[in-house]
Every structure is written in C-alpha cells, then in structure tokens.
Design a protein around this motif. Structure first.
Motif, PDB file in Angstrom:
ATOM      1  N   TRP A   1      17.958 -89.547 -13.062  1.00 42.81           N
ATOM      2  CA  TRP A   1      16.638 -89.980 -13.919  1.00 42.81           C
ATOM      3  C   TRP A   1      15.598 -89.696 -13.316  1.00 42.81           C
ATOM      4  CZ3 TRP A   1      12.470 -92.526 -14.636  1.00 42.81           C
ATOM      5  CH2 TRP A   1      11.845 -93.047 -15.897  1.00 42.81           C
TER       6      TRP A   1
ATOM      7  N   PHE B   1      14.884 -85.746 -13.236  1.00 44.05           N
ATOM      8  CA  PHE B   1      14.448 -85.238 -14.565  1.00 44.05           C
ATOM      9  C   PHE B   1      13.255 -85.413 -14.816  1.00 44.05           C
ATOM     10  CE2 PHE B   1      19.063 -84.059 -15.113  1.00 44.05           C
ATOM     11  CZ  PHE B   1      19.063 -82.899 -15.312  1.00 44.05           C
TER      12      PHE B   1
ATOM     13  N   THR C   1      13.826 -81.152  -8.834  1.00 48.41           N
ATOM     14  CA  THR C   1      15.005 -80.345  -8.615  1.00 48.41           C
ATOM     15  C   THR C   1      15.860 -80.951  -7.362  1.00 48.41           C
ATOM     16  OG1 THR C   1      14.217 -78.455  -9.526  1.00 48.41           O
ATOM     17  CG2 THR C   1      15.990 -78.116  -8.060  1.00 48.41           C
TER      18      THR C   1
ATOM     19  N   ILE D   1      17.611 -84.207  -8.125  1.00 48.90           N
ATOM     20  CA  ILE D   1      18.759 -83.855  -9.053  1.00 48.90           C
ATOM     21  C   ILE D   1      19.744 -83.513  -8.076  1.00 48.90           C
ATOM     22  CG2 ILE D   1      19.536 -82.377 -10.938  1.00 48.90           C
ATOM     23  CD1 ILE D   1      17.013 -82.492 -12.051  1.00 48.90           C
TER      24      ILE D   1
END
Length: 170
Positions: A36, A39, A73, A76
């Motif tokens: 979360w 992003f 990134t 993630i």
C-alpha cells in the motif's frame, strides 16, 4: 539418554524460533502495508511533476519525482519479497518503520527543498540558486543523513533475513 536430550533440545529450539519469527498472518499484514505505501509513494511520485513550474528549484522537483517513483518501487519489491525474508517480530517492525519513515521523510525533504530552493543538501540540483534559510537547510540536511542511515540499516536487516538457513530434515 543422550540422544533423547538432544532431540528435546532441538524441539525446544525450533519452538523458540517459531515463536519469535513472524507467522503467516503477520507476514500478510506487513506485506499489505508495504504494498500500500509503495503504491502510494509511487502515486505521489507521479503527482509531483504536475507542480514543477511552481517550485523555486524545478530540477529538485524533478528529483523528488524520481525519488517518489524509486522509493515506491523499492517498498513494493520489499512487500513482494517479504515471504522469503525470515525476520523476528522485532526486526520486522524495525525494518518496516525504518523504511516507512525514511521514504516519507526523504520524499518530503526533497519536495521541501524544491519548493523553498534549498542548496546545502541539494548541491547538484540547486546549482545557481541562492541559499535558503539556514535553519531549514540544516534541518533537511540532518533529516537526509538520518533517513539514509535508516535505509542502510533496513537493507542490512533484509539481507540478514534473506540468508540461507539450514533446516533439519526429519
């Protein structure tokens, strides 16, 4: 007698280790949080260039855009790799907060530097700009150094959690 004692100790060690490592539910919660926030940072990195004409230092605004995309990134990737990282509950919590704080403070510092036109920390992007208020310059410089240390420590912890562990076959 000696073999039984060794088996009991091995069983005790495995029970102790399983109590300190993350269980499946905790791994999923950390994973969801990393994804979360990753992003969301990526989203912020996409929005930042919309305001480049408003920044005192547009080059630092572009650098903030890149930082948002790369930190998002990275979070993630950590979220996707989390099931393979074996960490204790304490190390998992430390890693999570180290990465989260460093990501948001780092992005915020870069955006602040772009908006105000800071030069002390942002030497390359601020070439030709006058120096900003000294207390803000110093605050951002300290924040950048602290968050760099946090990311460095988090990476060491993640590498530690990714090491190969010998598992006994029964």
């Amino acid at each position: 007698m000696k073999v039984e004692t060794v088996e009991i100790l091995n069983e005790f060690d495995s029970q102790q280790i399983s109590k300190t490592l993350l269980n499946q539910y905790e791994i999923e919660e950390y994973r969801r949080s990393f994804l979360w926030h990753g992003f969301f940072l990526f989203f912020l990195g996409c929005i930042i260039p919309l305001f480049i004409p408003l920044y005192t230092n547009p080059r630092a605004g572009l650098a903030a855009h890149t930082i948002g995309l790369s930190l998002g990134t990275f979070l993630i990737c950590v979220g996707l790799a989390l099931p393979y990282i074996q960490l204790s509950k304490l190390l998992a919590k430390l890693t999570f907060w180290f990465l989260l704080l460093s990501s948001y403070v780092g992005l915020g510092s870069q955006v602040l530097g772009a908006a105000i036109g800071l030069t002390k920390t942002l030497l390359i992007t601020a070439k030709g700009f006058p120096q900003g208020p000294l207390w803000i310059e110093t605050s951002v410089e300290i924040a950048v150094k602290v968050i760099t240390s946090f990311v460095f420590l988090a990476c060491i912890i993640i590498l530690f959690g990714l090491r190969r562990v010998k598992v006994e076959q029964r």
